[in-house]
Design an enzyme around this catalytic site. Structure first.
Site, PDB file in Angstrom:
ATOM      1  N   GLU A 154       0.836  -1.210   0.000  1.00 52.20           N
ATOM      2  CA  GLU A 154       0.000   0.000   0.000  1.00 52.20           C
ATOM      3  C   GLU A 154       0.868   1.257   0.000  1.00 52.20           C
ATOM      4  O   GLU A 154       0.547   2.260  -0.643  1.00 52.20           O
ATOM      5  CB  GLU A 154      -0.945  -0.018   1.207  1.00 52.20           C
ATOM      6  CG  GLU A 154      -2.073  -1.048   1.029  1.00 52.20           C
ATOM      7  CD  GLU A 154      -2.901  -1.236   2.283  1.00 52.20           C
ATOM      8  OE1 GLU A 154      -2.314  -1.551   3.337  1.00 52.20           O
ATOM      9  OE2 GLU A 154      -4.123  -1.055   2.223  1.00 52.20           O
ATOM     10  N   GLU A 191      -4.136  -9.281   3.871  1.00 52.00           N
ATOM     11  CA  GLU A 191      -4.895  -8.862   5.052  1.00 52.00           C
ATOM     12  C   GLU A 191      -6.048  -9.798   5.384  1.00 52.00           C
ATOM     13  O   GLU A 191      -6.354 -10.034   6.555  1.00 52.00           O
ATOM     14  CB  GLU A 191      -5.438  -7.433   4.854  1.00 52.00           C
ATOM     15  CG  GLU A 191      -4.419  -6.333   5.089  1.00 52.00           C
ATOM     16  CD  GLU A 191      -3.586  -6.012   3.853  1.00 52.00           C
ATOM     17  OE1 GLU A 191      -3.562  -6.833   2.901  1.00 52.00           O
ATOM     18  OE2 GLU A 191      -2.949  -4.946   3.826  1.00 52.00           O
TER      19      GLU A 191
HETATM   20  N1  3HC Z   1       4.068  -6.914  11.681  1.00 50.48           N
HETATM   21  C1  3HC Z   1       4.778  -7.194  12.789  1.00 50.48           C
HETATM   22  N2  3HC Z   1       5.543  -8.292  12.916  1.00 50.48           N
HETATM   23  C2  3HC Z   1       5.588  -9.137  11.879  1.00 50.48           C
HETATM   24  C3  3HC Z   1       4.863  -8.915  10.699  1.00 50.48           C
HETATM   25  C4  3HC Z   1       4.081  -7.728  10.618  1.00 50.48           C
HETATM   26  N3  3HC Z   1       3.378  -7.419   9.521  1.00 50.48           N
HETATM   27  N4  3HC Z   1       5.107  -9.930   9.853  1.00 50.48           N
HETATM   28  C5  3HC Z   1       5.949 -10.754  10.487  1.00 50.48           C
HETATM   29  N5  3HC Z   1       6.251 -10.276  11.701  1.00 50.48           N
HETATM   30  C6  3HC Z   1       7.175 -10.829  12.692  1.00 50.48           C
HETATM   31  C7  3HC Z   1       6.736 -12.216  13.159  1.00 50.48           C
HETATM   32  O1  3HC Z   1       5.803 -12.117  14.222  1.00 50.48           O
HETATM   33  C8  3HC Z   1       8.061 -12.790  13.596  1.00 50.48           C
HETATM   34  O2  3HC Z   1       8.362 -12.219  14.849  1.00 50.48           O
HETATM   35  P1  3HC Z   1       9.117 -13.076  15.967  1.00 50.48           P
HETATM   36  O3  3HC Z   1      10.429 -13.468  15.353  1.00 50.48           O
HETATM   37  O4  3HC Z   1       9.210 -12.163  17.113  1.00 50.48           O
HETATM   38  O5  3HC Z   1       8.234 -14.266  16.197  1.00 50.48           O
HETATM   39  C9  3HC Z   1       9.054 -12.216  12.586  1.00 50.48           C
HETATM   40  O6  3HC Z   1       8.417 -11.068  12.040  1.00 50.48           O
HETATM   41  C10 3HC Z   1       9.399 -13.155  11.462  1.00 50.48           C
HETATM   42  O7  3HC Z   1       8.190 -13.622  10.889  1.00 50.48           O
HETATM   43  P2  3HC Z   1       8.023 -15.149  10.434  1.00 50.48           P
HETATM   44  O8  3HC Z   1       8.518 -16.050  11.495  1.00 50.48           O
HETATM   45  O9  3HC Z   1       6.629 -15.298   9.982  1.00 50.48           O
HETATM   46  O10 3HC Z   1       9.049 -15.179   9.208  1.00 50.48           O
HETATM   47  P3  3HC Z   1       8.924 -15.941   7.851  1.00 50.48           P
HETATM   48  O11 3HC Z   1      10.169 -15.634   7.121  1.00 50.48           O
HETATM   49  O12 3HC Z   1       8.538 -17.365   8.059  1.00 50.48           O
HETATM   50  O13 3HC Z   1       7.679 -15.254   7.078  1.00 50.48           O
HETATM   51  C11 3HC Z   1       6.346 -13.429   6.233  1.00 50.48           C
HETATM   52  C12 3HC Z   1       7.753 -13.919   6.679  1.00 50.48           C
HETATM   53  C13 3HC Z   1       5.891 -14.245   5.011  1.00 50.48           C
HETATM   54  C14 3HC Z   1       6.444 -11.983   5.891  1.00 50.48           C
HETATM   55  C15 3HC Z   1       5.335 -13.678   7.367  1.00 50.48           C
HETATM   56  O14 3HC Z   1       5.864 -13.158   8.575  1.00 50.48           O
HETATM   57  C16 3HC Z   1       3.990 -13.047   7.161  1.00 50.48           C
HETATM   58  O15 3HC Z   1       3.173 -13.604   6.463  1.00 50.48           O
HETATM   59  N6  3HC Z   1       3.767 -11.880   7.787  1.00 50.48           N
HETATM   60  C17 3HC Z   1       2.481 -11.224   7.771  1.00 50.48           C
HETATM   61  C18 3HC Z   1       2.168 -10.634   6.402  1.00 50.48           C
HETATM   62  C19 3HC Z   1       0.870  -9.900   6.465  1.00 50.48           C
HETATM   63  O16 3HC Z   1      -0.171 -10.462   6.773  1.00 50.48           O
HETATM   64  N7  3HC Z   1       0.905  -8.609   6.160  1.00 50.48           N
HETATM   65  C20 3HC Z   1      -0.235  -7.762   6.271  1.00 50.48           C
HETATM   66  C21 3HC Z   1      -0.151  -7.067   7.574  1.00 50.48           C
HETATM   67  S1  3HC Z   1      -1.590  -6.167   7.955  1.00 50.48           S
HETATM   68  C22 3HC Z   1      -1.410  -4.724   7.077  1.00 50.48           C
HETATM   69  O17 3HC Z   1      -0.431  -4.516   6.419  1.00 50.48           O
HETATM   70  C23 3HC Z   1      -2.548  -3.762   7.272  1.00 50.48           C
HETATM   71  C24 3HC Z   1      -2.561  -2.701   6.241  1.00 50.48           C
HETATM   72  O18 3HC Z   1      -3.476  -3.034   5.239  1.00 50.48           O
HETATM   73  C25 3HC Z   1      -2.962  -1.392   6.870  1.00 50.48           C
END
Ligand code: 3HC
Ligand code: NAI
Length: 681
Positions: free
Chosen positions: A113, A133
């Site tokens: 975004e 999301e």
């Molecule tokens: N915010 C905060 N922390 C996050 C995060 C995020 N968006 N995404 C990942 N993290 C953190 C995890 O909690 C983890 O923390 P920890 O080590 O303390 O447990 C660390 O980052 C590493 O994450 P993973 O263990 O999941 O690492 P991977 O390499 O296996 O995966 C990833 C990486 C594919 C990016 C996965 O973390 C993921 O799918 N993240 C979420 C993606 C997502 O859903 N994004 C949308 C967020 S909501 C948003 O953006 C709202 C907007 O529309 C306003």
């Protein structure tokens, strides 16, 4: 004194002047989440650049393997701190200097975004771009539902947001989401792109000023929802997504206001609370560090390249596929050549089905099939970095296999058993190195089910536990650590909790239809008695016989399912079980014969039958799960509530009901014990 945290804060966003280009770099490990500090510093950097007359273009990039995982989810639910992502985007979009985003790895959610609010976008050819999301029960609330349709059209945007799955850079370019795909070094390509903008005098190009080219009517919306109907069954976020997308036809300021209100609604929903809770629970359960009794510093797991699987039956074949999918070389051993031929067929047909569904190409399927080498010679497993035993569920046979493996493998190699009922401690005692034995409990079908229970004994070493976590990560499975005990975590919860309570309700007066309907209305994909009939009542009965060898349970305990098994009423496969199934149909029909049988079993136990209402059915089945979860924690079988939550999440919720974690999982950790009607409480 300057701390590491201060240093990290100072470099979270940096600004460099590279001739006419101002390079703004985000460096917020591990996933470059767009946290409050990042937003603040991005605004500072833009302001600083705009004050510098020699900067003619701004480039936003990010350090590390991925551009950004999106908004910082840990900030959700807290008061919003300015600048919000929306304010930052307005700042970028209205900048008189053209702003370019260059994305590598993953650009997700708020990360994308942010990029959409930039005037131009580049992606590395390996980048994947998307708005996931919906998997968190929220809508893209930082302009995603308004800018994406302006870039790629409303229908394409709706598809992308509903699926939540990121698309490759090439597809993003084809759809108009990115302007250029960089083949080589992204930074060089992006700097070149910026300089070209300057040279050619190309200025800002705000996405908000574009118009949406296509029109979505109700038929189109229904068609877009259809492919996701199963995945989104029982969910509500998609309705908010649709409402927000409809608003993209309005002037941008109106559309964005509607999006903001809907985003707030989605954030406050139980569905979103639950899904976000599960997101963090999964991350917690997949970490070794939360296990207080394990010395993590001592754990240095070896690399895993070659895996041997012993036993080429249902589970062994599925486990082999899972490793082949992850790119590993697999040796699949069985002492029965016919079993190996059957397995070969099984593997081929599993891959043929993946090709047919368009998940992989034929070339990839062939490559993966070639990674699995079959053999009748157990000795060939000697070179494996890791061995998983999946022979028949027979303790003497398994001990024999483990002892043989112990003698042929170097002592530091992990030997795992896929037993679902036997004592891993006892199995390990058949080896001279019990510290290298643990359970890797896969669930059928092993290459699809996301759950992997790691069963540790009192002897399992931290190194081997760390290797097991590495395996889970390699296979992209959710790891859950259990102590070696009756049913481990997953089956203990199901047997002592959910399924047992369903049987108890039948004895006390409910009918199978009543129990299943009440739980399905509550949100389960299928009620427990329908599930038993689907899987086969004999399967559970057989497992309980094995489990009772390590620990018994008082009567009544699955007396109905056991009696049905004795009678050959095994479920759908014999057209009789808890229900009748007519003419090969899967439709469950209530069976008066069964009701008579239940009445007889109840009377033998002096259980007085009575009217039972739906609320009692739901409460008892759910609260019994909470109770057993609390016991599993109390008894130290699970070290962390997250292990129970993830186990349940993966075992029970198919397809995903909205209420799942907030009603149940959160409470497993939150309450020491919840009073329920259950006799187990
Ligand atoms: N915010 C905060 N922390 C996050 C995060 C995020 N968006 N995404 C990942 N993290 C953190 C995890 O909690 C983890 O923390 P920890 O080590 O303390 O447990 C660390 O980052 C590493 O994450 P993973 O263990 O999941 O690492 P991977 O390499 O296996 O995966 C990833 C990486 C594919 C990016 C996965 O973390 C993921 O799918 N993240 C979420 C993606 C997502 O859903 N994004 C949308 C967020 S909501 C948003 O953006 C709202 C907007 O529309 C306003
Ligand atoms: P299966 O009966 O399909 O396959 C077992 C295989 O082991 C057979 O092909 C047999 O020939 C082979 N085998 C027997 N002795 C052997 C030996 N000495 N050396 C090499 N191979 C030998 O069994 P399934 O269902 O695959 O189960 C295997 C294990 O996985 C069991 O421990 C079971 O409890 C466990 N499990 C099974 C699940 C299921 O749903 N089927 C789920 C989770 C675990």
């Amino acid at each position: 004194m300057t701390t590491n945290r201060d240093i990290a804060e100072a470099t979270i966003v940096t600004f460099d002047e590279l001739g006419p280009v101002g390079l703004i770099a985000i460096d917020n490990p591990p996933v470059n989440a767009i946290s409050h500090s990042v937003r603040l510093k991005l605004v500072d950097a833009i302001t600083r650049a705009e004050k510098n007359p020699s900067i003619k273009a701004l480039l936003i990039m990010a350090s590390g393997e991925l551009f950004s995982a999106g908004a910082d989810i840990t900030e959700f639910g807290r008061p919003k701190a300015a600048p919000s992502l929306q304010q930052l985007q307005t700042r970028i979009e209205s900048s008189p200097t053209p702003v370019v985003a260059a994305m590598q790895g993953l650009a997700l959610g708020g990360g994308l975004e942010l990029a959409m609010a930039c005037h131009y976008r580049l992606a590395h050819k390996n980048a994947k771009i998307g708005l996931p999301e919906i998997t968190l029960g929220i809508i893209p609330g930082a302009g995603g539902t308004q800018r994406l349709p302006r870039l790629m059209g409303a229908r394409a945007a709706l598809d992308m947001i509903l699926s939540g799955t990121p698309v490759p850079a090439s597809e993003a370019k084809a759809k108009g989401l990115v302007d250029e795909v960089a083949e080589g070094d992204l930074r060089d390509a992006a700097l070149g792109f910026c300089k070209r903008l300057v040279r050619e005098g190309l200025g800002p190009r705000p996405t908000c000023n574009r118009t949406v080219m296509d029109h979505l009517d109700e038929t189109e919306i229904a068609a877009a929802l259809l492919p996701h109907a199963r995945a989104l069954k029982g969910r509500t976020t998609q309705d908010l997504v649709v409402e927000a997308i409809k608003a993209c036809k309005l002037p941008f300021s109106e559309g964005i206001a509607i999006e903001a209100a809907l985003a707030q609604e989605s954030l406050a929903s139980r569905e979103s609370l639950a899904l976000r809770h599960v997101f963090f629970a999964e991350r917690k359960s997949s970490k070794l560090s939360g296990l207080s009794s394990v010395n993590v510093r001592k754990a240095h797991p070896p690399a895993i390249q070659r895996v041997a699987v012993i036993g080429a039956g249902t589970m062994g074949s599925g486990i082999a596929i899972a490793f082949a999918d992850a790119g590993l070389e697999v040796l699949l051993n069985d002492n029965d050549p016919a079993a190996l031929s059957r397995s070969r067929e099984h593997v081929r047909s599993a891959y043929a089905s993946s090709v047919k569904r368009g998940r992989i190409t034929e070339g990839i399927a062939d490559e993966r099939i070639r990674r699995i080498r079959n053999t009748v010679a157990l000795a060939e497993a000697a070179n494996a970095d890791l061995v998983i035993e999946a022979v028949f569920e027979d303790i003497e046979l398994k001990k024999d296999v483990l002892s043989k493996l112990d003698s042929i493998l170097p002592p530091q190699r992990l030997i795992a058993t896929n037993t679902s009922t036997l004592s891993v401690t006892e199995l390990a005692s058949a080896t001279a190195h019990p510290e290298r034995v643990l359970g890797l409990h896969f669930f059928v079908p092993a290459h699809v089910s996301k759950l992997l229970e790691i069963v540790r004994t009192n002897h399992t070493s931290p190194e081997n536990l760390a290797t097991a976590f590495r395996v889970a990560k390699l296979l992209k499975k959710v790891a859950v650590v259990s102590r070696d005990a009756f049913g481990f975590i997953g089956n203990r919860m199901m047997l002592d909790g959910y399924f047992r309570e369903a049987e108890q309700l039948l004895l006390e007066g409910a009918t199978p239809t009543q129990v299943d309907t009440a739980l399905e209305s509550f949100g389960f994909g299928m009620g427990p008695l329908g599930v038993s009939d689907l899987g086969g009542n004999d399967v559970g009965a057989k497992a309980r016989v094995q489990l009772f060898k390590r620990e018994s349970r008082p009567d009544p305990y699955f007396v109905i399912a056991d009696r049905l098994t004795e009678m050959g009423r095994l479920g759908q496969k014999t057209v009789r079980g808890f229900y009748r199934y007519e003419n090969g149909s899967r439709e469950a029909v209530s069976d008066p014969e069964l009701i008579s049988l239940i009445e007889k079993l109840a009377s033998e136990r002096s259980i007085a039958r009575r009217e039972i209402n739906d609320q009692e059915i739901v409460e008892r089945c759910i609260l019994s799960l909470i109770n057993v979860g609390a016991m599993v924690l109390d008894e130290g079988i699970a070290a962390r509530a997250a292990d129970i939550e993830c186990g349940l999440e993966q075992r029970l919720w198919i397809p995903t009901p909205p209420w799942r974690a907030d009603v149940l999982c959160r409470h497993v950790g939150a309450f020491p014990r919840v009073a329920a009607h259950s006799p187990l409480s």
